[in-house]
Design a protein around this motif. Structure first.
Motif, short mmCIF file in Angstrom:
data_model
loop_
_atom_site.label_atom_id
_atom_site.label_comp_id
_atom_site.label_asym_id
_atom_site.label_seq_id
_atom_site.Cartn_x
_atom_site.Cartn_y
_atom_site.Cartn_z
N GLY A 286 -44.67 63.51 -76.40
CA GLY A 286 -46.00 64.00 -76.72
C GLY A 286 -46.90 64.08 -75.50
N VAL A 287 -46.85 63.05 -74.67
CA VAL A 287 -47.67 63.02 -73.45
C VAL A 287 -47.24 64.13 -72.49
CG1 VAL A 287 -48.22 61.65 -71.38
CG2 VAL A 287 -48.23 60.57 -73.64
N GLN A 288 -45.92 64.34 -72.36
CA GLN A 288 -45.40 65.39 -71.47
C GLN A 288 -45.81 66.78 -71.96
OE1 GLN A 288 -43.72 65.20 -68.53
NE2 GLN A 288 -44.08 63.01 -68.61
N VAL A 289 -45.74 66.98 -73.28
CA VAL A 289 -46.14 68.27 -73.86
C VAL A 289 -47.62 68.52 -73.61
CG1 VAL A 289 -46.46 69.50 -76.06
CG2 VAL A 289 -44.30 68.35 -75.59
N ARG A 290 -48.43 67.48 -73.78
CA ARG A 290 -49.87 67.61 -73.54
C ARG A 290 -50.15 67.94 -72.08
NH1 ARG A 290 -54.54 64.51 -72.33
NH2 ARG A 290 -56.33 65.18 -73.57
N LYS A 291 -49.46 67.25 -71.16
CA LYS A 291 -49.63 67.53 -69.73
C LYS A 291 -49.26 68.96 -69.40
CE LYS A 291 -48.93 62.94 -67.70
NZ LYS A 291 -47.98 62.09 -66.94
N ALA A 292 -48.14 69.43 -70.01
CA ALA A 292 -47.67 70.79 -69.75
C ALA A 292 -48.70 71.81 -70.22
CB ALA A 292 -46.34 71.01 -70.44
N SER A 293 -49.25 71.61 -71.42
CA SER A 293 -50.24 72.56 -71.94
C SER A 293 -51.52 72.52 -71.12
CB SER A 293 -50.53 72.28 -73.41
OG SER A 293 -51.22 71.06 -73.57
N THR A 294 -51.90 71.33 -70.65
CA THR A 294 -53.10 71.20 -69.82
C THR A 294 -52.92 71.89 -68.49
OG1 THR A 294 -53.53 69.05 -70.86
CG2 THR A 294 -54.73 69.52 -68.84
N ALA A 295 -51.70 71.79 -67.94
CA ALA A 295 -51.41 72.44 -66.65
C ALA A 295 -51.57 73.96 -66.76
CB ALA A 295 -50.00 72.10 -66.19
N VAL A 296 -51.13 74.53 -67.91
CA VAL A 296 -51.27 75.98 -68.11
C VAL A 296 -52.73 76.35 -68.24
CG1 VAL A 296 -50.84 77.85 -69.76
CG2 VAL A 296 -48.99 76.34 -69.09
N SER B 254 -33.23 74.70 -77.10
CA SER B 254 -33.56 76.11 -77.35
C SER B 254 -34.92 76.51 -76.77
CB SER B 254 -33.52 76.41 -78.86
OG SER B 254 -34.60 75.79 -79.51
N ILE B 255 -35.80 75.53 -76.49
CA ILE B 255 -37.12 75.87 -75.92
C ILE B 255 -37.24 75.46 -74.45
CG2 ILE B 255 -38.33 75.78 -78.15
CD1 ILE B 255 -39.44 73.00 -77.10
N ARG B 256 -36.10 75.16 -73.81
CA ARG B 256 -36.17 74.64 -72.43
C ARG B 256 -36.79 75.64 -71.46
NH1 ARG B 256 -31.14 76.25 -73.42
NH2 ARG B 256 -29.98 77.43 -71.85
N LYS B 257 -36.62 76.95 -71.71
CA LYS B 257 -37.21 77.95 -70.80
C LYS B 257 -38.72 78.04 -71.01
CE LYS B 257 -33.06 80.73 -70.32
NZ LYS B 257 -32.39 82.00 -70.65
N ASP B 258 -39.16 77.80 -72.25
CA ASP B 258 -40.59 77.85 -72.54
C ASP B 258 -41.31 76.58 -72.12
OD1 ASP B 258 -40.63 80.41 -73.81
OD2 ASP B 258 -39.68 79.50 -75.56
N ALA B 259 -40.57 75.47 -72.09
CA ALA B 259 -41.20 74.17 -71.81
C ALA B 259 -40.38 73.34 -70.84
CB ALA B 259 -41.39 73.41 -73.11
N PRO B 260 -40.20 73.81 -69.60
CA PRO B 260 -39.43 73.03 -68.63
C PRO B 260 -40.09 71.67 -68.40
CG PRO B 260 -40.61 74.80 -67.55
CD PRO B 260 -40.77 75.02 -69.02
N GLY B 261 -39.28 70.64 -68.38
CA GLY B 261 -39.81 69.29 -68.18
C GLY B 261 -40.13 68.61 -69.49
N ALA B 262 -40.87 69.28 -70.38
CA ALA B 262 -41.28 68.67 -71.64
C ALA B 262 -40.12 68.57 -72.63
CB ALA B 262 -42.43 69.46 -72.25
N TRP B 263 -39.21 69.56 -72.63
CA TRP B 263 -38.13 69.58 -73.61
C TRP B 263 -37.16 68.41 -73.43
CZ3 TRP B 263 -32.92 69.88 -72.48
CH2 TRP B 263 -32.59 70.17 -71.15
N VAL B 264 -37.08 67.90 -72.21
CA VAL B 264 -36.11 66.84 -71.91
C VAL B 264 -36.31 65.62 -72.80
CG1 VAL B 264 -35.30 65.24 -70.13
CG2 VAL B 264 -35.82 67.61 -69.53
N TRP B 265 -37.58 65.21 -73.00
CA TRP B 265 -37.84 63.99 -73.79
C TRP B 265 -37.53 64.19 -75.26
CZ3 TRP B 265 -37.97 59.36 -71.93
CH2 TRP B 265 -38.24 59.21 -70.57
N GLY B 266 -37.68 65.42 -75.74
CA GLY B 266 -37.27 65.72 -77.12
C GLY B 266 -35.76 65.60 -77.26
N ALA B 267 -35.04 66.10 -76.24
CA ALA B 267 -33.58 66.00 -76.25
C ALA B 267 -33.14 64.54 -76.12
CB ALA B 267 -32.99 66.84 -75.13
N ALA C 23 -48.41 73.83 -77.97
CA ALA C 23 -48.40 72.46 -77.44
C ALA C 23 -49.76 71.79 -77.53
CB ALA C 23 -47.91 72.47 -75.99
N ARG C 24 -50.83 72.58 -77.36
CA ARG C 24 -52.18 72.00 -77.41
C ARG C 24 -52.45 71.30 -78.73
NH1 ARG C 24 -53.61 75.66 -73.43
NH2 ARG C 24 -53.72 77.51 -74.73
#
Length: 195
Positions: A182-192, A126-139, A17-18
């Motif tokens: 993209g913003v959600q994915v970035r936030k998720a990676s930053t949180a980790v 398929s990646i919802r378990k790896d990226a909860p929250g972020a996958w929704v916007w892709g869907a 994600a980074r």
């Protein structure tokens, strides 16, 4: 958000994600520019419309493929490669045969949109378990493509101007969804990273 704290994204996904979030933003920005061009430019012939759509599909497919190649070996890459290939092939077909009838082009656009939408939904679910929250916007962006394709298929009799407006509006909404993704994915990676 609480979603991240209750079900944190995987470390592997965070690494991807980074570097990957920027591609969703780039694709979203391209879609918005395309949508604005479709709405404000005096596109009066099916041939010009076909060329504009073909170029957009080729660029979108290349961006998808580059992103997939950069993250080969990670979950969902196969689907992203397939998605990129579908867009690329669609764009090439449209550019090679821009003189085809409007009806043929509209059906092709609808099929492409439905395929891309379905693939995006499957890839993100398929990646919802790896990226909860972020996958929704892709869907969501996939669902927008799917709905757009179905709407077009059921309105094949609309005129060229109405079709251009429909494509323009869809591209802008689709682009906004991709930027939010993209913003959600970035936030998720930053949180980790912060955690």
């Amino acid at each position: 958000m609480s979603t991240l704290s209750n079900n944190p994204i995987s470390t592997q996904y965070a690494e991807i994600a980074r570097g990957a979030w920027i591609w969703a933003v780039v694709r979203g920005a391209l879609a918005i520019v395309f949508g604005i061009v479709a709405l404000v430019s005096p596109i009066t012939t099916a041939v010009v419309l076909a060329i504009v759509i073909g170029v957009f599909a080729v660029v979108d497919g290349i961006v998808d493929l580059v992103d997939a190649i950069r993250h080969r070996g990670s979950p969902g890459v196969g689907l992203r490669v397939f998605l990129g290939v579908v867009s690329l092939l669609f764009g090439i077909i449209i550019l090679v045969w821009p003189g085809k009838t409007l009806g043929f082009m509209v059906v092709l656009i609808a099929i492409w949109s439905i395929l891309i939408g379905l693939l995006q939904i499957v890839a993100n679910v398929s990646i919802r378990k790896d990226a909860p929250g972020a996958w929704v916007w892709g869907a969501v962006s996939g669902a927008l493509g799917l709905i757009f394709g179905i709407v077009v298929l059921f309105n094949l009799g609309i005129g060229l101007v109405a079709l251009i407006w429909l494509i323009g509006i869809w591209a802008i909404v689709f682009g906004l969804a991709l930027i939010v993704l993209g913003v959600q994915v970035r936030k998720a990676s930053t949180a980790v990273t912060a955690g």
